[in-house]
Scaffold this motif. Sequence first.
Motif, mmCIF file in Angstrom:
data_model
loop_
_atom_site.group_PDB
_atom_site.id
_atom_site.type_symbol
_atom_site.label_atom_id
_atom_site.label_comp_id
_atom_site.label_asym_id
_atom_site.label_seq_id
_atom_site.Cartn_x
_atom_site.Cartn_y
_atom_site.Cartn_z
ATOM 1 N N LEU A 1 36.960 46.287 35.277
ATOM 2 C CA LEU A 1 37.171 44.823 35.871
ATOM 3 C C LEU A 1 38.679 44.499 35.953
ATOM 4 C CD1 LEU A 1 36.305 41.981 36.923
ATOM 5 C CD2 LEU A 1 35.884 41.295 34.699
ATOM 6 N N ILE A 2 39.161 44.369 37.061
ATOM 7 C CA ILE A 2 40.574 43.760 37.269
ATOM 8 C C ILE A 2 40.689 42.319 37.346
ATOM 9 C CG2 ILE A 2 42.423 44.125 38.496
ATOM 10 C CD1 ILE A 2 41.341 46.796 39.912
ATOM 11 N N ALA A 3 41.131 41.545 36.360
ATOM 12 C CA ALA A 3 41.331 39.931 36.457
ATOM 13 C C ALA A 3 42.904 39.593 36.854
ATOM 14 C CB ALA A 3 40.770 39.402 35.308
ATOM 15 N N GLU A 4 42.720 39.498 38.417
ATOM 16 C CA GLU A 4 44.278 39.371 38.715
ATOM 17 C C GLU A 4 44.260 38.358 39.894
ATOM 18 O OE1 GLU A 4 47.703 39.106 39.765
ATOM 19 O OE2 GLU A 4 47.755 40.442 38.106
ATOM 20 N N ASP A 5 44.917 37.382 40.205
ATOM 21 C CA ASP A 5 44.902 36.531 41.195
ATOM 22 C C ASP A 5 45.857 36.865 42.533
ATOM 23 O OD1 ASP A 5 47.019 35.795 39.319
ATOM 24 O OD2 ASP A 5 47.354 34.081 40.451
ATOM 25 N N GLU A 6 46.464 37.608 42.205
ATOM 26 C CA GLU A 6 47.501 38.326 43.243
ATOM 27 C C GLU A 6 46.861 39.288 43.946
ATOM 28 O OE1 GLU A 6 50.497 37.018 44.374
ATOM 29 O OE2 GLU A 6 50.672 35.454 42.770
ATOM 30 N N VAL A 7 46.335 38.892 45.214
ATOM 31 C CA VAL A 7 45.314 40.018 46.001
ATOM 32 C C VAL A 7 46.095 41.379 46.184
ATOM 33 C CG1 VAL A 7 44.219 40.374 48.263
ATOM 34 C CG2 VAL A 7 44.508 37.904 46.977
ATOM 35 N N GLN A 8 47.371 41.355 46.617
ATOM 36 C CA GLN A 8 47.994 42.640 46.735
ATOM 37 C C GLN A 8 48.228 43.478 45.575
ATOM 38 O OE1 GLN A 8 51.618 41.411 48.719
ATOM 39 N NE2 GLN A 8 50.973 41.778 50.586
ATOM 40 N N ILE A 9 48.422 42.927 44.245
ATOM 41 C CA ILE A 9 48.569 43.600 42.973
ATOM 42 C C ILE A 9 47.201 44.016 42.721
ATOM 43 C CG2 ILE A 9 49.097 43.336 40.702
ATOM 44 C CD1 ILE A 9 51.076 41.218 41.447
ATOM 45 N N ALA A 10 46.223 43.344 42.878
ATOM 46 C CA ALA A 10 44.850 43.681 42.386
ATOM 47 C C ALA A 10 44.504 44.914 43.410
ATOM 48 C CB ALA A 10 43.963 42.587 42.728
ATOM 49 N N GLN B 1 35.453 53.258 38.868
ATOM 50 C CA GLN B 1 34.914 52.107 39.702
ATOM 51 C C GLN B 1 35.233 50.846 39.671
ATOM 52 O OE1 GLN B 1 30.619 52.065 38.882
ATOM 53 N NE2 GLN B 1 30.102 53.726 40.386
ATOM 54 N N THR B 2 35.799 50.139 40.312
ATOM 55 C CA THR B 2 36.664 48.884 40.247
ATOM 56 C C THR B 2 35.866 47.740 40.763
ATOM 57 O OG1 THR B 2 38.114 48.979 41.775
ATOM 58 C CG2 THR B 2 38.828 49.911 39.865
ATOM 59 N N GLN B 3 36.035 46.478 40.132
ATOM 60 C CA GLN B 3 35.788 45.308 40.854
ATOM 61 C C GLN B 3 36.976 44.089 40.358
ATOM 62 O OE1 GLN B 3 31.772 43.487 40.424
ATOM 63 N NE2 GLN B 3 31.067 45.422 40.096
ATOM 64 N N ILE B 4 37.103 43.181 41.431
ATOM 65 C CA ILE B 4 38.168 42.367 41.093
ATOM 66 C C ILE B 4 37.661 40.839 40.968
ATOM 67 C CG2 ILE B 4 39.929 41.144 42.261
ATOM 68 C CD1 ILE B 4 40.474 44.011 43.781
ATOM 69 N N ALA B 5 38.169 40.413 40.004
ATOM 70 C CA ALA B 5 38.123 38.800 39.704
ATOM 71 C C ALA B 5 39.282 37.964 40.081
ATOM 72 C CB ALA B 5 37.233 38.573 38.402
ATOM 73 N N THR B 6 39.568 37.134 40.794
ATOM 74 C CA THR B 6 40.662 36.225 41.143
ATOM 75 C C THR B 6 40.917 35.202 40.325
ATOM 76 O OG1 THR B 6 39.845 35.362 43.137
ATOM 77 C CG2 THR B 6 40.903 37.380 43.538
ATOM 78 N N ASP B 7 40.014 34.441 39.562
ATOM 79 C CA ASP B 7 40.201 33.454 38.777
ATOM 80 C C ASP B 7 39.563 33.828 37.245
ATOM 81 O OD1 ASP B 7 37.566 32.129 38.633
ATOM 82 O OD2 ASP B 7 37.749 32.478 40.703
#
Length: 73
Positions: free
Chosen positions: A5-14, A27-33
């Motif tokens: 799980l990638i918890a990152e609010d900067e879309v480009q960095i994530a 496998q990855t998933q992104i949470a932005t908050d």
Amino acid sequence: MASILIAEDEVQIAAFIAKGLQRAGYQTQIATDGGTALTMALSGQFDLVLLDLGLPGIDGWSVLVELKAQSDD
């Protein structure tokens, strides 16, 4: 295969982090908050959480404290 799980609010960095990890076979998933990150992390489906401390909503430190509290149960 490990799930991250990638918890990152900067879309480009994530996206950059996710792309590199996916190329390495993860496998990855992104949470932005913070709220979403906390919910996703508590689902138990991730082997690792990469946590930005400056997340909107619930900050990363608070997410970490709550994850620690939940793991002590």
